[in-house]
Design a protein around this motif. Structure first.
Motif, PDB file in Angstrom:
ATOM      1  N   UNK A 193       0.848  -1.205   0.000  1.00 21.68           N
ATOM      2  CA  UNK A 193       0.000   0.000   0.000  1.00 21.68           C
ATOM      3  C   UNK A 193       0.875   1.243   0.000  1.00 21.68           C
ATOM      4  N   UNK A 194       0.328   2.304  -0.570  1.00 24.60           N
ATOM      5  CA  UNK A 194       1.065   3.567  -0.649  1.00 24.60           C
ATOM      6  C   UNK A 194       0.095   4.729  -0.476  1.00 24.60           C
ATOM      7  N   UNK A 195       0.591   5.807   0.111  1.00 25.41           N
ATOM      8  CA  UNK A 195      -0.229   6.970   0.409  1.00 25.41           C
ATOM      9  C   UNK A 195       0.649   8.228   0.378  1.00 25.41           C
ATOM     10  N   UNK A 196       0.006   9.378   0.135  1.00 27.59           N
ATOM     11  CA  UNK A 196       0.739  10.641   0.156  1.00 27.59           C
ATOM     12  C   UNK A 196       1.143  11.143  -1.214  1.00 27.59           C
ATOM     13  N   UNK A 197       0.417  10.737  -2.263  1.00 26.43           N
ATOM     14  CA  UNK A 197       0.742  11.204  -3.609  1.00 26.43           C
ATOM     15  C   UNK A 197       0.555  12.717  -3.743  1.00 26.43           C
ATOM     16  N   UNK A 198      -0.285  13.299  -2.876  1.00 27.28           N
ATOM     17  CA  UNK A 198      -0.513  14.736  -2.963  1.00 27.28           C
ATOM     18  C   UNK A 198       0.746  15.533  -2.648  1.00 27.28           C
ATOM     19  N   UNK A 256       1.164  21.604   0.603  1.00 26.58           N
ATOM     20  CA  UNK A 256       1.015  20.158   0.415  1.00 26.58           C
ATOM     21  C   UNK A 256       2.372  19.454   0.427  1.00 26.58           C
ATOM     22  N   UNK A 257       3.372  20.049  -0.229  1.00 26.86           N
ATOM     23  CA  UNK A 257       4.684  19.413  -0.285  1.00 26.86           C
ATOM     24  C   UNK A 257       5.404  19.430   1.055  1.00 26.86           C
ATOM     25  N   UNK A 258       5.031  20.344   1.928  1.00 24.52           N
ATOM     26  CA  UNK A 258       5.688  20.439   3.232  1.00 24.52           C
ATOM     27  C   UNK A 258       5.011  19.577   4.299  1.00 24.52           C
ATOM     28  N   UNK A 259       3.699  19.476   4.249  1.00 26.38           N
ATOM     29  CA  UNK A 259       2.968  18.856   5.358  1.00 26.38           C
ATOM     30  C   UNK A 259       2.427  17.463   5.056  1.00 26.38           C
ATOM     31  N   UNK A 260       2.402  17.061   3.797  1.00 18.43           N
ATOM     32  CA  UNK A 260       1.930  15.716   3.458  1.00 18.43           C
ATOM     33  C   UNK A 260       3.136  14.797   3.320  1.00 18.43           C
ATOM     34  N   UNK A 261       3.066  13.620   3.947  1.00 17.75           N
ATOM     35  CA  UNK A 261       4.158  12.668   3.924  1.00 17.75           C
ATOM     36  C   UNK A 261       3.858  11.532   2.947  1.00 17.75           C
ATOM     37  N   UNK A 262       4.801  11.241   2.088  1.00 15.66           N
ATOM     38  CA  UNK A 262       4.696  10.107   1.175  1.00 15.66           C
ATOM     39  C   UNK A 262       5.225   8.865   1.903  1.00 15.66           C
ATOM     40  N   UNK A 263       4.425   7.783   2.033  1.00 12.54           N
ATOM     41  CA  UNK A 263       4.867   6.608   2.758  1.00 12.54           C
ATOM     42  C   UNK A 263       4.221   5.355   2.164  1.00 12.54           C
ATOM     43  N   UNK A 264       4.874   4.232   2.496  1.00 16.64           N
ATOM     44  CA  UNK A 264       4.391   2.927   2.040  1.00 16.64           C
ATOM     45  C   UNK A 264       4.262   1.991   3.235  1.00 16.64           C
ATOM     46  N   UNK A 265       3.326   1.075   3.140  1.00 15.94           N
ATOM     47  CA  UNK A 265       3.077   0.091   4.186  1.00 15.94           C
ATOM     48  C   UNK A 265       2.930  -1.283   3.529  1.00 15.94           C
ATOM     49  N   UNK A 266       3.560  -2.309   4.154  1.00 15.57           N
ATOM     50  CA  UNK A 266       3.418  -3.688   3.690  1.00 15.57           C
ATOM     51  C   UNK A 266       2.909  -4.556   4.836  1.00 15.57           C
ATOM     52  N   UNK A 326      -0.198 -18.602  11.878  1.00 16.42           N
ATOM     53  CA  UNK A 326       0.084 -17.499  10.950  1.00 16.42           C
ATOM     54  C   UNK A 326       0.946 -16.433  11.627  1.00 16.42           C
ATOM     55  N   UNK A 327       2.009 -16.027  10.923  1.00 14.46           N
ATOM     56  CA  UNK A 327       2.881 -14.955  11.396  1.00 14.46           C
ATOM     57  C   UNK A 327       2.579 -13.698  10.563  1.00 14.46           C
ATOM     58  N   UNK A 328       2.221 -12.618  11.239  1.00 13.47           N
ATOM     59  CA  UNK A 328       1.888 -11.354  10.566  1.00 13.47           C
ATOM     60  C   UNK A 328       3.048 -10.373  10.763  1.00 13.47           C
ATOM     61  N   UNK A 329       3.515  -9.815   9.657  1.00 13.32           N
ATOM     62  CA  UNK A 329       4.561  -8.790   9.704  1.00 13.32           C
ATOM     63  C   UNK A 329       4.018  -7.519   9.052  1.00 13.32           C
ATOM     64  N   UNK A 330       4.240  -6.404   9.711  1.00 15.71           N
ATOM     65  CA  UNK A 330       3.871  -5.090   9.142  1.00 15.71           C
ATOM     66  C   UNK A 330       5.090  -4.182   9.204  1.00 15.71           C
ATOM     67  N   UNK A 331       5.282  -3.397   8.137  1.00 21.59           N
ATOM     68  CA  UNK A 331       6.421  -2.466   8.083  1.00 21.59           C
ATOM     69  C   UNK A 331       6.014  -1.240   7.290  1.00 21.59           C
ATOM     70  N   UNK A 332       6.638  -0.111   7.606  1.00 18.30           N
ATOM     71  CA  UNK A 332       6.366   1.150   6.910  1.00 18.30           C
ATOM     72  C   UNK A 332       7.644   1.845   6.526  1.00 18.30           C
ATOM     73  N   UNK A 333       7.588   2.610   5.457  1.00 19.03           N
ATOM     74  CA  UNK A 333       8.755   3.337   4.961  1.00 19.03           C
ATOM     75  C   UNK A 333       8.304   4.695   4.450  1.00 19.03           C
ATOM     76  N   UNK A 334       8.941   5.756   4.936  1.00 17.32           N
ATOM     77  CA  UNK A 334       8.600   7.102   4.500  1.00 17.32           C
ATOM     78  C   UNK A 334       9.664   7.678   3.595  1.00 17.32           C
ATOM     79  N   UNK A 335       9.260   8.638   2.775  1.00 15.60           N
ATOM     80  CA  UNK A 335      10.214   9.272   1.869  1.00 15.60           C
ATOM     81  C   UNK A 335      11.215  10.120   2.638  1.00 15.60           C
ATOM     82  N   UNK A 336      10.750  10.748   3.720  1.00 18.54           N
ATOM     83  CA  UNK A 336      11.620  11.554   4.558  1.00 18.54           C
ATOM     84  C   UNK A 336      11.456  11.114   6.002  1.00 18.54           C
ATOM     85  N   UNK A 337      12.420  11.477   6.834  1.00 20.57           N
ATOM     86  CA  UNK A 337      12.346  11.103   8.243  1.00 20.57           C
ATOM     87  C   UNK A 337      11.134  11.784   8.874  1.00 20.57           C
TER      88      UNK A 337
END
Length: 580
Positions: free
Chosen positions: A193-198, A497-507, A518-529
Motif C-alpha cells: 500500500x502507498x499513500x501521500x501522492x498529494x 502540500x509538499x511540506x505537510x503531506x508525507x509520502x509513505x508505504x506500508x506492507x 500465521x505470522x503477521x509482519x507489518x512495516x512502513x517506509x517514508x520518503x523523509x524522516x
C-alpha cells in the motif's frame, strides 16, 4: 508474540539493494548522471549544460538571482515609472548616472541581464517539471511495489502470531488500508500500500504555479498601461491617449489595446472629522460618475470610492486624489470676457491649501497698444486661517471659508515657443508683475463673488461664487493579473502540500509458520524522516490486530484463570520508533 531487534543478522547485499530500490521509488526526482568528461564532445557538453540548467539547485539559484536583481528596481528611480525622479537623480549624481546607464539600472526590468535571468529561470523550471511530471504520471498508473524480503529491516516494523488464516489477514489488511485512503493491492504473500501522492502533486503544482506567475508578470509588464487624469465636476473623460495628463505603458502596448469607455464626473463628495484628535481626517471620499462602455454603450451611474475602482473590461478606474477648482473670470479693459473657467489647483497639505496658475493667452494691451499675455499665481484655502509672513494658511479641508490670493503678471508666457509647459506652473522669464499706483507689487485676497481691478486699465479678475471640486483618476490596464493571483494561490497551496503531506508505504505479510500458526509482519517506509510513519503503523497494527488477534507462542506462559486478561488478547508490540 515477538518484536524484531538489532541482534538479527545483518542484511545481505541483495537485501540492501532491495530496500534501497523500495525507498528510491518514492521520489520522482530525475536521476542525475555524472558527466564523463573525457568522452564529451559538443553534444555531450550541451547535454551536460542542459542537465545542470534543469536541476533544482540551479532553478533555486536563478530564483535567488531574480530576487536580488529586483532590489535595484525598487531603490533606484526607474525611467518607465517616474521620469522626474530619474532626471533629479542624474542632476544630483552625474558620474554615478553614467555607470547606471551602462548597466541598465534606470530600466532594470527591461535590461538585458534581468531578462536573461528571467528567461533562464523559465527554461529551468520547465526542464525540471516535464520529466518529473511524466515520472509521477507513470507512478500513478502503476501499483505500489511488492514487499521487501525482510520487512524487519525497515525503520518501522512490528510482528505477531495469530490463529487467523493468511487469506483472512490479507482481506482485512486490504479493507483497512483502502479505508485509510491507501492505494493497496495483494502481491505474492503480502499486501502493498502507498499513500501521500498529494505531496509530489503539490510539489509539481508549486513549480507549475511559478511558471504561470512568471508568464503572467511578463505579459502584464509588456502589455500594461497606466494613465492619470484630473477631472473637474461637470467634465468628462474618454479613454484615448490624448485625454490623459500623463501616460506610460509596456513595450508591446499600442493605442488599439485601450478599452473603449468614457465617463463624466457628476459630483465629488468629501466629508471630514470635525472634532477630536482626528479633526480633518477624511471620512468619505466618493465620486459619482456616469459612464458608458464602448462607442455606443448605454449610460450607467456608479460611485467610485478609494480602493473600490470602476472595472470596465481589463481596465480599472481608481480614485486617487482630490482638490478644488475655483471658477475664475477674466475681462479685458472693454469688459469682454477673455477667460471663464474652473481652474484646478494642486493641494499642498492635508488641509488642502492649494496653488496653481491661470494663463490668459489673449487679453491685455499695454499703453502703447502692444498685445500681451496675462498670468496669475493663485493660492487657495478652503477655510481661511489668516496669513503669516505672506503665507496662506488653511484651518480645515472643507469649504467653510474659501479665500483666493492672486498676483498678476503680463508679458510673454512662452506658449508659442513649441516647448511643452505645465498647466500648474508659469514661466516668468519674460513676464513682469503688475504694480499698483504706489509702485508696490499687485496682490489681492478675494472671497467668492469679489472682483479685483488690474492696474493701468488692464481689465479685471472675478472669483466666482461657485467653487468646484476635482477628482484625480488613475486608469490601469494590466492583463494577466488574474492569472498571477491564481498562480500565487496555487503556489501557496502546492507548497503547503509538499511540506505537510508525507509520502509513505506500508506492507503487510501473513504466512504460515513452521508450527502452522500465521505470522503477521507489518512495516512502513517514508520518503523523509518523520515520526508519523511509526505512529501510523502502530495505529494500523492495533486496528488489524483486532481482526487477527494474537496467538501464544510455543514458549509463552499460559495466563492463570484469576487474571483480568483472557488468553489470546495480547496487543502487538508498538512499531519500533513509535511513542509508547
Amino acid at each position: 508474540m515477538s518484536k524484531t531487534t538489532a541482534s538479527d543478522p545483518a542484511p545481505s547485499a541483495a537485501e540492501d539493494q532491495e530496500l534501497g530500490d523500495a525507498g528510491s521509488q518514492l521520489s520522482t526526482a530525475p536521476k542525475e548522471e555524472a558527466p564523463h568528461l573525457p568522452a564529451l564532445g559538443v553534444i555531450g557538453w550541451a547535454r551536460w549544460f542542459w542537465r545542470q540548467l534543469t536541476s533544482m539547485r540551479v532553478a533555486l539559484l536563478l530564483l535567488l538571482l531574480l530576487s536580488l536583481g529586483a532590489i535595484p528596481g525598487s531603490l533606484i528611480p526607474q525611467s518607465g515609472s517616474d521620469e522626474t525622479k530619474v532626471a533629479d537623480f542624474r542632476k544630483a549624481h552625474p558620474a554615478l548616472s553614467d555607470v547606471y546607464d551602462k548597466i541598465g539600472m534606470f530600466h532594470v526590468y527591461s535590461s538585458v541581464w534581468f531578462s536573461a535571468i528571467y528567461i533562464l529561470l523559465f527554461v529551468s523550471l520547465i526542464g525540471c517539471i516535464v520529466p518529473r511530471t511524466w515520472q509521477f504520471v507513470g507512478q500513478l498508473r502503476g501499483l505500489p511495489p511488492g514487499a521487501p524480503r525482510r520487512l524487519n529491516r525497515l525503520p518501522a516494523h512490528t510482528t505477531w502470531r495469530t490463529t487467523a488464516e493468511p487469506e483472512q489477514v490479507h482481506r482485512a489488511a486490504l479493507a483497512l488500508l483502502k479505508k485509510r485512503r491507501f492505494r493497496a493491492h495483494l502481491t505474492g504473500d503480502a499486501v502493498a500500500a502507498e499513500k501521500g501522492y498529494l505531496r509530489e502533486l503539490g510539489n509539481l503544482a508549486f513549480h507549475i504555479a511559478l511558471i504561470v506567475m512568471l508568464v503572467a508578470f511578463a505579459w502584464g509588464q509588456l502589455y500594461k498601461s497606466e494613465g492619470n487624469k484630473l477631472v473637474v465636476e461637470g467634465n468628462g473623460f474618454s479613454n484615448t491617449l490624448t485625454q490623459y495628463d500623463d501616460f506610460k505603458s509596456g513595450n508591446l502596448f499600442t493605442s488599439d489595446d485601450l478599452v473603449p469607455f468614457s465617463f463624466n464626473l457628476k459630483k465629488f463628495t468629501g466629508t471630514y472629522e470635525r472634532t477630536g484628535p482626528n479633526k480633518g481626517t477624511p471620512r468619505v471620499y466618493k465620486a459619482d460618475l456616469t459612464y458608458s462602455s464602448g462607442p455606443y454603450g448605454k449610460d450607467e451611474n456608479t460611485t467610485v470610492r478609494v480602493n473600490h475602482p470602476l472595472e470596465i473590461g481589463d481596465s480599472k478606474v481608481y480614485l486617487v486624489s482630490h482638490g478644488y477648482a475655483p471658477v475664475i473670470t477674466v475681462r479685458d479693459a472693454k469688459g469682454t470676457v477673455v477667460f471663464d473657467d474652473a481652474v484646478p489647483l494642486l493641494p499642498l497639505d492635508a488641509n488642502v491649501t492649494s496653488s496653481g496658475v491661470v494663463k490668459v493667452l489673449d487679453g491685455y494691451r499695454d499703453t502703447q497698444g502692444k498685445k500681451e499675455q496675462l498670468g496669475f499665481n493663485a493660492f487657495f484655502v478652503p477655510t481661511f486661517g489668516g496669513s503669516a509672513s505672506g503665507t496662506m494658511l488653511s484651518q480645515f479641508p472643507a469649504l467653510d471659508s474659501p479665500v483666493l490670493a492672486l498676483s498678476a503678471y503680463h508679458g510673454d508666457l512662452g506658449a508659442d515657443s513649441g516647448i511643452p509647459q505645465s498647466v500648474y506652473q508659469m514661466d516668468k522669464s519674460n513676464m513682469k508683475e503688475f504694480k499698483d499706483s504706489e509702485g508696490k507689487l499687485f496682490k489681492k485676497l478675494l472671497r467668492p463673488g469679489e472682483t479685483m481691478k488690474l492696474p493701468n486699465g488692464a481689465g479685471s479678475v472675478t472669483f466666482g461664487k461657485d467653487v468646484k471640486e476635482w477628482a484625480g483618476f488613475q486608469v490601469v490596464q494590466q492583463p494577466g493579473s488574474g492569472w498571477a493571483l491564481a498562480g500565487a494561490l496555487a503556489a501557496i497551496g502546492g507548497l503547503a502540500a509538499s511540506l505537510f503531506i508525507q509520502r509513505r508505504r506500508v506492507w503487510v505479510r501473513a504466512v504460515k509458520g513452521a508450527d502452522g500458526v500465521t505470522v503477521v509482519e507489518m512495516a512502513g517506509l517514508g520518503r523523509s524522516e518523520s515520526a508519523k510513519v511509526p505512529e501510523e503503523l502502530g495505529d494500523l497494527a492495533g486496528t488489524l490486530y483486532e481482526q487477527a488477534p494474537g496467538a501464544p507462542g510455543p514458549d509463552d506462559p499460559v495466563d492463570s484463570p484469576d487474571t483480568d486478561q483472557e488468553p489470546g488478547t495480547e496487543t502487538p508490540v508498538p512499531a519500533e520508533g513509535a511513542e509508547k
